[in-house]
Design an enzyme around this catalytic site. Structure first.
Site, PDB file in Angstrom:
ATOM      1  CB  CYS A 250      -0.893  -0.016   1.286  1.00 39.70           C
ATOM      2  SG  CYS A 250      -1.661   1.504   1.536  1.00 39.70           S
TER       3      CYS A 250
ATOM      4  CD1 TRP B 166      -6.120  -3.457   5.454  1.00 44.24           C
ATOM      5  CD2 TRP B 166      -4.854  -4.981   4.178  1.00 44.24           C
ATOM      6  NE1 TRP B 166      -5.818  -2.866   4.179  1.00 44.24           N
ATOM      7  CE2 TRP B 166      -5.230  -3.472   3.655  1.00 44.24           C
ATOM      8  CE3 TRP B 166      -4.001  -5.786   3.599  1.00 44.24           C
ATOM      9  CZ2 TRP B 166      -4.482  -3.263   2.317  1.00 44.24           C
ATOM     10  CZ3 TRP B 166      -3.175  -5.515   2.375  1.00 44.24           C
ATOM     11  CH2 TRP B 166      -3.503  -4.271   1.792  1.00 44.24           C
TER      12      TRP B 166
ATOM     13  CB  VAL C 167     -10.553  -2.923   7.689  1.00 46.96           C
ATOM     14  CG1 VAL C 167      -9.182  -3.188   8.610  1.00 46.96           C
ATOM     15  CG2 VAL C 167     -11.849  -3.185   8.358  1.00 46.96           C
TER      16      VAL C 167
ATOM     17  CB  VAL D 245      -3.060  -0.090   6.202  1.00 45.45           C
ATOM     18  CG1 VAL D 245      -3.146  -1.624   6.942  1.00 45.45           C
ATOM     19  CG2 VAL D 245      -3.026  -0.862   4.441  1.00 45.45           C
TER      20      VAL D 245
ATOM     21  CE1 TYR E  87      -5.368   2.554  -5.091  1.00 44.28           C
ATOM     22  CE2 TYR E  87      -3.841   4.241  -4.966  1.00 44.28           C
ATOM     23  CZ  TYR E  87      -4.374   2.957  -4.842  1.00 44.28           C
ATOM     24  OH  TYR E  87      -3.384   2.111  -4.053  1.00 44.28           O
TER      25      TYR E  87
END
Length: 349
Positions: A54, A87, A120, A122, A185
């Protein structure tokens, strides 16, 4: 992120019928020197959960290394592949994080707010004693590492967000975020030809601007590394491997721009940058998780990674990477990128 094939990176992502939108982080508490949000800086109390795949989490990995915070805030690296619970800690023995004792990062989210409706994501910072998520504010975590964790910085740590340059750093970062970090993106997850072409133009307009800016200066702002370089690096290092083909940002490869290719190699070869990059995690995540884009989950063999080791000649532009400071030492043994994720011939550290 909440969409089934989304990467769960850097806040949640909303997929409408006609557009892609990255929403603000829901959990935006800050860990500060004075503890004003209830979370004081404290060595050993918090755990950074990150994915090497990421780009948003990789900012935190680079910042933590440059500032020497490895002993102050421990690191959990999640599997680059996700299931329907997002994750997971399947890289660890028994599929549990050895410090938090959980199988899925979602468990720390649930401990903070049960039935939280968002995704969720990161990077995430978790309070070890309580097991509760503190923050997933990817835009703020690294700025606080640089400004609030100073008492725990290593000797010789660089000033990544110098007070006298903050206005310029913020201005540069805003354009980089809009058109490059998030722009790729917007192109990759576009829901219409028009939306894709608009994002595509934004990406390359900004890359051309960056190439011109960096033609006669080694770093984006000032004469040393700053937060702005970290944020640009984590997108550029993925560009040819992922964004050029997978996200259709294919006007040209980064390696075809002498300035940007030299700049990103300079950073990659700087301690604290390339030693956090795992190309295996990056490619497997994007090509295997984004099934809406790549339904057969075939992972490309290329590109050839040996170019990352070639001379860049950027030293001739002057500047000092760490200012009056020094480079970080080697990464902790347990945090070294496996051979499968490094260019051929690159030692672990």
């Amino acid at each position: 992120m909440s969409a089934p094939d989304s990467p769960g990176e850097g806040g949640n992502t909303e997929y409408g019928r006609k557009s892609f939108k990255r929403s603000k982080s829901h959990f935006a508490d800050r860990i500060t020197a004075d503890g004003r949000d209830g979370w004081p800086v404290e060595a050993g109390r918090y755990r950074l959960v990150a994915s090497r795949a990421c780009p948003w989490a990789s900012r935190a990995l680079v910042s933590r290394r440059l500032l020497g915070l490895e002993e102050a805030i421990s690191l959990a690296v999640v599997d680059p592949l996700q299931d329907d619970r997002s994750w997971r800690f399947t890289l660890d023995p028994d599929g549990r994080d050895p410090v938090l004792g959980i199988r899925f990062l979602s468990e720390a989210y649930d401990a903070r707010e049960k039935d939280y409706p968002g995704g969720v994501s990161v990077p995430a910072v978790v309070d070890v004693p309580s097991g509760r998520l503190v923050t997933n504010d990817y835009q703020r975590i690294t700025l606080d590492f640089a400004t609030e964790w100073t008492a725990l910085h290593r000797p010789g740590a660089p000033d990544l967000y110098p007070q006298e340059l903050r206005d310029e750093i913020d201005e540069v970062m805003e354009g980089v975020y809009r058109d490059v970090n998030n722009g790729v993106y917007r192109a990759g997850f576009a829901m219409s030809q028009e939306e894709y072409e608009g994002a595509y133009r934004d990406v390359f307009r900004r890359l051309d601007w960056l190439s011109e800016r960096l033609a006669d200066r080694r770093y984006l702002v000032g004469r040393s590394l700053t937060e702005a370089d970290i944020r640009l690096f984590t997108t550029l290092v993925r560009f040819d491997a992922v964004y050029h083909g997978h996200f259709k940002c294919n006007r040209s490869k980064l390696a075809e721009d002498p300035v940007l290719w030299g700049y990103v190699r300079d950073l990659y070869q700087t301690p604290g940058f390339g030693d956090t990059v795992d190309f295996d995690h990056i490619k497997r995540h994007y090509y295997m998780v984004h099934t809406g884009i790549n339904p057969r989950r075939i992972v490309p063999v290329g590109p050839d990674l040996t170019g990352w080791l070639t001379p860049h000649a950027r030293e001739a532009l002057g500047g000092r990477p760490f200012g009056d400071g020094t480079p970080p030492g080697p990464p902790p043994v347990a945090e070294r990128v496996p051979e499968s994720g490094r260019p051929p011939g690159v030692a672990a550290a």
